[in-house]
Motif scaffolding. Structure first.
Motif, PDB file in Angstrom:
ATOM      1  N   PRO A   1      11.313 -18.600  -6.188  1.00 52.96           N
ATOM      2  CA  PRO A   1       9.922 -18.638  -5.707  1.00 52.96           C
ATOM      3  C   PRO A   1       9.500 -20.001  -5.180  1.00 52.96           C
ATOM      4  CG  PRO A   1      10.067 -17.377  -7.728  1.00 52.96           C
ATOM      5  CD  PRO A   1      11.405 -18.034  -7.548  1.00 52.96           C
TER       6      PRO A   1
ATOM      7  N   ARG B   1       7.389 -10.130 -15.763  1.00 54.88           N
ATOM      8  CA  ARG B   1       8.461 -10.376 -16.729  1.00 54.88           C
ATOM      9  C   ARG B   1       8.780  -9.077 -17.450  1.00 54.88           C
ATOM     10  NH1 ARG B   1       3.762 -12.513 -18.906  1.00 54.88           N
ATOM     11  NH2 ARG B   1       3.164 -11.630 -20.923  1.00 54.88           N
TER      12      ARG B   1
ATOM     13  N   ASN C   1      15.005 -11.845  -0.885  1.00 51.61           N
ATOM     14  CA  ASN C   1      14.436 -11.740  -2.232  1.00 51.61           C
ATOM     15  C   ASN C   1      14.119 -10.291  -2.591  1.00 51.61           C
ATOM     16  OD1 ASN C   1      13.550 -12.765  -4.736  1.00 51.61           O
ATOM     17  ND2 ASN C   1      11.441 -12.898  -4.026  1.00 51.61           N
TER      18      ASN C   1
ATOM     19  N   GLY D   1      13.027  -9.682  -6.205  1.00 49.07           N
ATOM     20  CA  GLY D   1      13.700 -10.378  -7.284  1.00 49.07           C
ATOM     21  C   GLY D   1      15.038 -10.955  -6.873  1.00 49.07           C
TER      22      GLY D   1
ATOM     23  N   SER E   1      14.335 -14.381 -11.256  1.00 51.90           N
ATOM     24  CA  SER E   1      12.936 -14.354 -10.859  1.00 51.90           C
ATOM     25  C   SER E   1      12.585 -12.957 -10.369  1.00 51.90           C
ATOM     26  CB  SER E   1      12.665 -15.382  -9.750  1.00 51.90           C
ATOM     27  OG  SER E   1      13.548 -15.189  -8.651  1.00 51.90           O
TER      28      SER E   1
ATOM     29  N   HIS F   1       3.233 -10.785  -6.971  1.00 51.55           N
ATOM     30  CA  HIS F   1       2.794 -10.964  -8.357  1.00 51.55           C
ATOM     31  C   HIS F   1       3.998 -11.102  -9.293  1.00 51.55           C
ATOM     32  CE1 HIS F   1      -0.978  -9.748  -6.601  1.00 51.55           C
ATOM     33  NE2 HIS F   1      -0.468  -8.575  -6.262  1.00 51.55           N
ATOM     34  N   ALA F   2       4.162 -12.268  -9.877  1.00 53.30           N
ATOM     35  CA  ALA F   2       5.276 -12.514 -10.798  1.00 53.30           C
ATOM     36  C   ALA F   2       5.173 -11.593 -12.005  1.00 53.30           C
ATOM     37  CB  ALA F   2       5.284 -13.968 -11.232  1.00 53.30           C
TER      38      ALA F   2
ATOM     39  N   ALA G   1       9.085 -10.307  -8.809  1.00 51.30           N
ATOM     40  CA  ALA G   1       7.694 -10.144  -8.400  1.00 51.30           C
ATOM     41  C   ALA G   1       7.449  -8.699  -8.002  1.00 51.30           C
ATOM     42  CB  ALA G   1       7.348 -11.077  -7.243  1.00 51.30           C
TER      43      ALA G   1
END
Length: 262
Positions: free
Chosen positions: A147, A240, A160, A140, A99, A237-238, A101
């Motif tokens: 999350p 990728r 995180n 992350g 994950s 804010h996620a 962000a």
């Protein structure tokens, strides 16, 4: 039941090998005491000397009411701190399958910090600051579901944190008027949010004072030369792999990142 040391070792191994975890590797803590016990066990594996600074995150209001704290901390290690290039893009490192962000923040560097920092007020904390920078927290974890676990899942896994990008220097007097520290966050050129540092409860100095109290509570202390990243100004804010992220602080500068899996 898995112990704090066992969970910390599993999280550390996943980070070291860049291996994603489908779920939290053990029993998810239900109290701040248990969550920080795992974080502290993880710090013991790396050593306190490896800590370059600390991140401060927010606890959602419903959870904060139950836990009695509205923020949390996590260590940022020296190997995970980079300077934003004057031109071009910084690397925003993701765990493949984990994950991540993007968080636009203000990071403050500390001078001499008194030993008795536990009861510090924001005004007292301001006196410790010798430098300030626009920054991006690379949030992350190898844990894909982190999350959804919120603070009690984040705290054990370095809060995180997966790194810190330090940008242009800010004048110190900007800290005294956080309304002037406005940021616009964009992902792939699309504006996601905009806000000023004053949107953080009490502003950045309240976050610094909290960090001092919380670090003391886990048996450590803030040290000269360390930094504290004071919280996500525009939110969490996620992101990728492949996305381009911007933290635009206007006249104070912009940090541009490209999310990549390392």
């Amino acid at each position: 039941m898995t112990t704090a040391k066992e969970i910390a070792a599993r999280l550390a191994a996943a980070r070291r090998t860049r291996t994603a975890l489908a779920d939290f590797p053990g029993d998810v803590p239900t109290t701040l005491e248990d969550a920080y016990a795992i974080q502290r066990a993880g710090i013991a594996l790396r050593g306190e000397a490896a800590i370059a600074g600390w991140k401060v995150g927010r606890i959602p209001p419903d959870m904060a009411a139950r836990l009695g704290e509205d923020r949390f901390i996590g260590p940022v290690y020296c190997d995970d701190v980079v300077l934003a290039p004057a031109r071009g893009e910084a690397v925003f490192a993701l765990f493949d399958g984990g994950s991540a962000a993007f968080e636009a923040e203000v990071a403050v560097t500390l001078g001499e910090v008194p030993d008795d920092t536990a009861p510090a007020t924001p005004e007292q904390a301001r006196a410790w600051v010798v430098a300030a920078h626009i920054a991006v927290e690379v949030a992350g974890s190898p844990v894909a579901t982190l999350p959804a676990l919120k603070a009690l899942g984040s705290i054990p896994d370095q809060g995180n944190n997966n790194g810190q990008i330090i940008g242009a220097r800010l004048p110190l007097d900007a800290l005294d008027d956080p309304d002037t520290l406005s940021c616009t966050t964009r992902i792939d050129g699309v504006e996601i949010a905009r806000a000023a540092a004053s949107a953080l409860p009490g502003g950045p100095m309240a976050a610094l004072a909290f960090a001092a109290r919380r670090v003391a509570a886990i048996g450590m202390r803030l040290r000269a030369g360390q930094f504290v990243s004071t919280g996500a100004i525009t939110g969490v804010h996620a992101v990728r792999a492949g996305q381009r992220c911007e933290a635009d602080f206007g006249r104070w500068g912009t940090i541009t990142c490209r999310a990549t899996c390392s």
